[in-house]
Design an enzyme around this catalytic site. Structure first.
Site, short mmCIF file in Angstrom:
data_model
loop_
_atom_site.label_atom_id
_atom_site.label_comp_id
_atom_site.label_asym_id
_atom_site.label_seq_id
_atom_site.Cartn_x
_atom_site.Cartn_y
_atom_site.Cartn_z
CG HIS A 21 -1.74 1.23 1.38
ND1 HIS A 21 -3.07 1.29 1.01
CD2 HIS A 21 -1.42 2.48 1.85
CE1 HIS A 21 -3.54 2.50 1.25
NE2 HIS A 21 -2.56 3.24 1.77
CD GLU A 22 1.78 3.52 3.65
OE1 GLU A 22 2.04 4.58 3.06
OE2 GLU A 22 0.75 3.34 4.31
CG HIS A 25 0.44 6.27 -0.81
ND1 HIS A 25 -0.64 6.75 -1.51
CD2 HIS A 25 -0.08 5.68 0.32
CE1 HIS A 25 -1.76 6.47 -0.86
NE2 HIS A 25 -1.44 5.82 0.24
#
Length: 440
Positions: A21-22, A25
């Protein structure tokens, strides 16, 4: 030992989900030139870290999330030179916004003036913020493909009677069934191991065939032809009209917007036929599964506020937990341990259930993070879209120079949402410890 294996599987799965998920980003942010000082898995004290060219990568002590820190997340106040903060003297929220801006600029170094997040184009901002939830969606999709094509989905095969219900109402062990409440199949002489040949004159080749015919003949005496010891035996069974779960054309349960089963009046005899086998399918079969799972997950996530009251009553009172209600990472991990330890589930089905838990968790993260409230990713996406709307309006009014959406104005909402999320997390974790939802 098996319980710990299930727990470990889910812990690793959650950690990878957070990490990816990170990455969703960080990678586009770096691609667009934004400097990323930190990439962290977890919160609290740092357990391990390593410095790359310009980013510190690390693991923190509380594995309940993660974050990527990008410089210049918040634009300067209108009228201020870029990269500077003007001291404010009144208004708690104004001071708070200025403090956040100042923290955002503290890590800026010479040459970073054009490497700040707030200077990205709208589509770039949306890409960076959507990248995290999108990775969770990709993880869920990949896991579903593995389930469908690698492990195989459970299918009922054959027409052998595998279970019989003796009574239409629940009775204590050893107690007699009340008169008139005997289940039609057992009371008519059907036995375990019988092979269903036909029902009401219609040949039966699957559980779905049998269910359809039985449901259509509520309160009507119909012939059941079964094969027993190599011979065909004809029995007369009268399905009892009762409340049962509505099924769609594929034989799957129909649920409403809240995820609850839709009930209908139909014939019921109290038997199950067919044996569960895992059958692999084309990867494309995972697509409709993903769509349906997203729909159900959205219904659950949107109903979390109303469900939390039930969680509180269960945690601090005598009420039972809703098995379809919200659950924390602690609860999911515990269920994974129960699944792995269960002696009633075969190995292939255990793998399938564990993968399904991981896919469901990632779908929940995808839907939840897109809620358009800061500090969630959806809140930042909403801010970027508002900026795209605001910019042409400003140009039409003759305003020149940079036009940014001042998302610091949403900080009071962000802090309120953060406090609410922390409170919900603590309540869910407490409930999952004192009154957990168990695998059944």
């Amino acid at each position: 030992m098996l319980f710990l294996a299930g727990v470990l599987f889910m812990v690793v799965g959650v950690a990878l989900s957070i990490a990816l998920h990170e990455c969703g980003h960080m990678l586009p942010a770096k691609k667009f030139g934004v400097r990323v000082p930190q990439y962290m898995i977890g919160f609290g004290p740092t357990i391990w870290s390593r410095h790359g060219k310009e980013t510190e990568y690390g693991i923190k002590g509380i594995p309940l999330g993660g974050y990527v820190r990008m410089i210049g997340m918040y634009p300067p106040k209108a009228g201020d030179p870029e990269g500077t903060v003007r001291a404010s003297s009144t208004g708690r929220f104004t001071q708070l916004a200025d403090e956040v801006r100042e923290q955002s600029y503290e890590e800026m170094r010479p040459g970073d003036e054009n490497r700040v997040f707030y200077k990205l184009k709208t589509w770039q901002k949306v890409t960076v913020m959507f990248g995290g939830p999108f990775m969770n969606l990709v993880i869920a999709a990949v896991v579903l493909v593995v389930m469908v094509s690698g492990v195989g989905m459970p299918k009922l095969a054959g027409t052998k009677v595998t279970s019989l219900t003796t009574c239409l109402t629940k009775v204590a062990d050893g107690a007699e069934c009340p008169a008139g409440q005997e289940a039609p199949a057992a009371s008519s002489g059907i036995k375990l191991g019988d092979e269903i040949v036909s029902i009401a004159g219609q040949k039966v080749s699957s559980n779905r065939d049998a269910t359809r015919v039985i449901r259509e003949n509520g309160d009507k005496p119909i012939p059941f032809v079964v094969e027993r010891d190599g011979k065909n035996v004809t029995l007369t069974v009268t399905p009892k009209t009762t409340k049962v779960v509505k099924l769609d054309g594929k034989g799957d349960p129909v649920t409403d917007a809240t995820g609850k089963d839709v009930m209908v009046d139909a014939g019921f005899v109290g038997l199950s036929i067919g044996q569960v086998t895992l059958q692999r399918d084309n990867p494309a079969a995972a697509v409709p599964m993903l769509g349906e799972s997203l729909k159900q997950t959205a219904g659950v996530v949107l109903n979390i506020p109303s469900k939390m009251q039930g969680v509180a009553k269960a945690a601090f009172g005598d009420e039972a937990r809703d098995p379809n209600g919200p659950i924390s990472v602690v609860g999911v991990t515990r269920i994974a341990g129960d699944v792995a330890e269960s002696k009633q589930v075969e190995l292939g089905q255990k793998v399938l259930l564990l993968l399904n838990l991981l896919a469901s968790l990632n779908l929940a993260l995808f839907v939840f993070n897109l809620i358009p409230l800061m500090p969630l990713d959806g809140g930042h996406i909403a801010g970027a879209l508002w900026e795209a709307i605001k910019r042409p309006i400003a140009r039409a009014r003759g305003i020149t120079g940079p036009v940014y959406a001042d998302v610091t104005k949403a900080l009071p909402i962000a802090y309120a949402v953060s406090i609410l999320l922390i409170g919900m997390s603590v309540l869910l974790i407490y409930a999952d410890v004192v009154k957990p939802i168990t695998f059944n």
